[in-house]
Design an enzyme around this catalytic site. Sequence first.
Site, PDB file in Angstrom:
ATOM      1  N   PHE A   1       0.846  -1.195   0.000  1.00  0.00           N
ATOM      2  CA  PHE A   1       0.000   0.000   0.000  1.00  0.00           C
ATOM      3  C   PHE A   1       0.881   1.244   0.000  1.00  0.00           C
ATOM      4  O   PHE A   1       1.932   1.275   0.650  1.00  0.00           O
ATOM      5  CB  PHE A   1      -0.919   0.042   1.231  1.00  0.00           C
ATOM      6  N   GLU A   2       0.346   2.249  -0.667  1.00  0.00           N
ATOM      7  CA  GLU A   2       1.009   3.528  -0.844  1.00  0.00           C
ATOM      8  C   GLU A   2       1.430   4.217   0.457  1.00  0.00           C
ATOM      9  O   GLU A   2       2.381   4.987   0.482  1.00  0.00           O
ATOM     10  CB  GLU A   2      -0.015   4.409  -1.583  1.00  0.00           C
TER      11      GLU A   2
END
Lengths: 256, 256, 321, 321
Positions: free
Chosen positions: A53-54
């Site tokens: 995830f970012e």
Amino acid sequence: MIEPHRYTANEILTVLSARQLRDGQVVFAGVGVPLLAATLAQRTRCPGLTILFEGGVIGAFVEPGKLPPSTNDQRCTKRANMVLGSAEVLLLLQRGYVDVGFMGGAQIDQYGNLNSSFIGDSLHPKTRLPGTGGGNDISSLANMIVAMKHEKRRFVEHVDFITSPGFISGGDSRAQSGLPTGGMFRVVTELAVFSFEDAERRMKVAALNPGVSRDEVQDKTGFELIFDDDLAVTEPPSENELATLRMLDPEHLFTA
Amino acid sequence: MIEPHRYTANEILTVLSARQLRDGQVVFAGVGVPLLAATLAQRTRCPGLTILFEGGVIGAFVEPGKLPPSTNDQRCTKRANMVLGSAEVLLLLQRGYVDVGFMGGAQIDQYGNLNSSFIGDSLHPKTRLPGTGGGNDISSLANMIVAMKHEKRRFVEHVDFITSPGFISGGDSRAQSGLPTGGMFRVVTELAVFSFEDAERRMKVAALNPGVSRDEVQDKTGFELIFDDDLAVTEPPSENELATLRMLDPEHLFTA
Amino acid sequence: MNEAVVKPYLQLREELSRRDRSLREKVVTLEDATSFVQDGMSVGLGGSTMSRTPMAMIWALIRARKKHLTCSRSIVSTDGDLLLGSGICDHMITSWFAQGILWGLSKVMRHHVEKGGARYDEWSHMAVGMRFRAGAMGVPFMPIRSMLGSDVLKQRPEAKEIDCPFTGEKLLLVPALNPDVALIHVQRCDAYGNAQIDGLQFMDIDLAMAANRVILTTERIVSNDQIRRAPDLTKIPFFCVDAVVEVPYGCAPHECYGAYEPMMQHMEAYVSQVNGDPVGGLEAYLGRYVYGPKSWTEFLELIGMDEVLDATRRGRSIYDD
Amino acid sequence: MNEAVVKPYLQLREELSRRDRSLREKVVTLEDATSFVQDGMSVGLGGSTMSRTPMAMIWALIRARKKHLTCSRSIVSTDGDLLLGSGICDHMITSWFAQGILWGLSKVMRHHVEKGGARYDEWSHMAVGMRFRAGAMGVPFMPIRSMLGSDVLKQRPEAKEIDCPFTGEKLLLVPALNPDVALIHVQRCDAYGNAQIDGLQFMDIDLAMAANRVILTTERIVSNDQIRRAPDLTKIPFFCVDAVVEVPYGCAPHECYGAYEPMMQHMEAYVSQVNGDPVGGLEAYLGRYVYGPKSWTEFLELIGMDEVLDATRRGRSIYDD
């Protein structure tokens, strides 16, 4: 037999997207359907799927019923293998550690370019959309799966603005622009699954979803579609896929 | 009164170097005399002195009798405020967080250039020395204090090889080379304390150590020295300085 | 240089794409791990000076009689002596190479480099770090503001001076360094290779990301559950790692933060032996301490229980406050 | 742009050299801390989306009626609404600006940007990070391989496309971003500003190093002794920090890792209020929740004990395994 009316458009979208992933891959997932679909794949066929995830997360293992409201929330880190800086997790894309980028899309064109910045002229936009986030980085540097709602205004010949590059203007224009790696691999909608043909890099229908006709897909698409010679029909969501999905998202946060 | 014979050459070197530091400064210290002198300053006049080490340490507080054998050993981190990567601590120099760089030197010239790479021709050296370590970075990016033994073969007109730049060939050659900041501030030896004159950037004697004559310094220097008009005589080490120093280095690891 | 200084991006990506990045156990023996290092490879070494040196892995590579390795490390200590003196490495890339400040110059390094048998490419310490960082980030260079004006730069035509397109200032671009394999020792990791590093990290995180393969040696292997309970302590992610080897005291006679300090009697004896005779002395040392023992544990026995326990007491004391 | 995109190195160094970098206590009140932010300044915001947002400091700046701030952040959520809607900021630099994925577009952002009252400069997420990183490293740019070929790049002439001098490949150089001041919220720090950050760090470490001043808000102030016992947990060193403010629940109604999750009832109510009427709705919100309360604690009372405790229970649960 599962009937189409037994699942929502977002549910089939999520299930079919999840099927694009393979066990052992490293997938960079955006929030919403991608996050949910990657988690669904991990909980069904792909226990060794590594989700990034970012916000800065490697190897997330999201809890059922506790879906994070963004990929920058602490829920994303639950039982992760590593938490690191946002720049660091994006640099993994650039270094080449990511097998698949997996995003949603607001507007896409025949070359797989995505727009999440402007509706209308960017100088005097009708609508200022949220912008790229990590989308530009992910689509510039990885092979992409995009999951999105199928509407004529979303499937356009040319996007108003290329936020996240697909194959740009087709052919080798992507590599010529300085993006020699990655590119669109699959687009999944509630109607069909799309790939991109090799020469011009235009979107083509690889498979129709159960009960969907060629005409229906074409009618809801703003450019002329190519249909694969070996056009398949996707397998409908299985009981197990739907049950797992509903366990993960009991409040229908992302599958309404 | 303290007599010169009451301290060793390395002890006066350490004490006089320590006196160049000011409370509240951030000093990047090399191993050996610099580490010891910075710690001495911190334990006497400068309780708010922040010592950085190349291994990745901010705000070290080295323990008496437990001097680290290099600036990359765990002893350097004792009661530090922060431990970080080696590149990160060096980047603090580049960003500008360091008031003073503080190093030893094997060979120095009239412009304050230091050599720790080669004795003789670098293609066919008489001696391959250890190399720069962080020395080049520190001297390229910070104001420098150098503490070294005073010998004719070490104080030369031109170093065989510029490992760590001082004022290069004098004048504005340092800035012209791409080093607009930093530069030599003081050189301290057991004989004298040196500064650099403003125009040509050549080394000049700012102060003689107790009992040392102009002739003695000149005799042990391989180039013609400039003497400051207001040539001072340094205060000899105080009882407190010597006692603290000997408490820090009871085994005379760096002050033999 | 004959080879390109910087790997083209497509080659970098292609090499990485061939690696198995799945979540899988990869625990092997020290001997088996040597198979990841082939003759002629570029090898990055973790730690710095006498700290967290991957000594057990170096020891195993010498025993496996590797050849023509090019080794890179932030700062090189007696590990470099062993690599050059054993003949497995003939090219060092580093910023400083001596046994340690306490012992002056390395006669072993001097012998091999001055005679031309080995090459020592000198970069500034920050430049070494930025070369690994560029490699880790998947870009061909990093800009820096040191080395300019020095003779160190004159010896490194691989670096490029430019005028900054934004400010017009002089800058140096240092080329990415992507070693074929990195050897890194850590305090603990799981069987997949998720690694925690206590204390000084040196350049190890960039090195792990830059290298095309990573061999981790570790003081202990812990459960993946333990790793997942504190994911912000993980410093190297499993998918960078190709082999995990549990080797307690794997840095001996150097130190491992919080676990043991250097074993100084052994170091002192080593230095006086090899600096007296940089060829014969080193050969004798290798015979007794590297080729002689049946196992790493037997090597530790030669160092002696007394010294190992004393180093452990000193090492742990960092946490006594 | 009128001003230079990248500060010349001598200016960067000169600005930093004027700061007091000594080890000194710097605890101030939220109100006093606002004096570090002057009208027209460039302000970097820590955290991302709804996480570790320096909300209390933003709240105090709105109350102090600052003007013409340029704000930069990795990803902007309702913090951006408040900054634009209150009129203290008219220029945003970020990669994504909406209230949150659950609520669709921000009508407040749309109102101000589409009408031309405010500017939103869009960069890719990695580009924002690399701009802070270049600033943190004291170099004028970072090379990246994204944004190329996109219309995002066409809108950013501040970035420069080059042919790599090593490989000939196309690269993008993104300019350093050195904000005048950074606002960062952490779980704990000491009175000098040595800060520990649990969990997600986002771009905060680079931001702290890049900015010319840093205001830290913190859930709690701990002793310097506690910091020194685990120096490898320190993420921001004291000499970057100019002010320390203890503000429990300083991210409310957003989350602070391990301490509290977002206060979603308040968020939902906020969103429906302002998106219904992006001018009047926001004004009413500011009146009730920002200008109205006497203190941050009184603002928390308006959120309500129930919601604060529930957010805390959820926040702490990350450590329940």
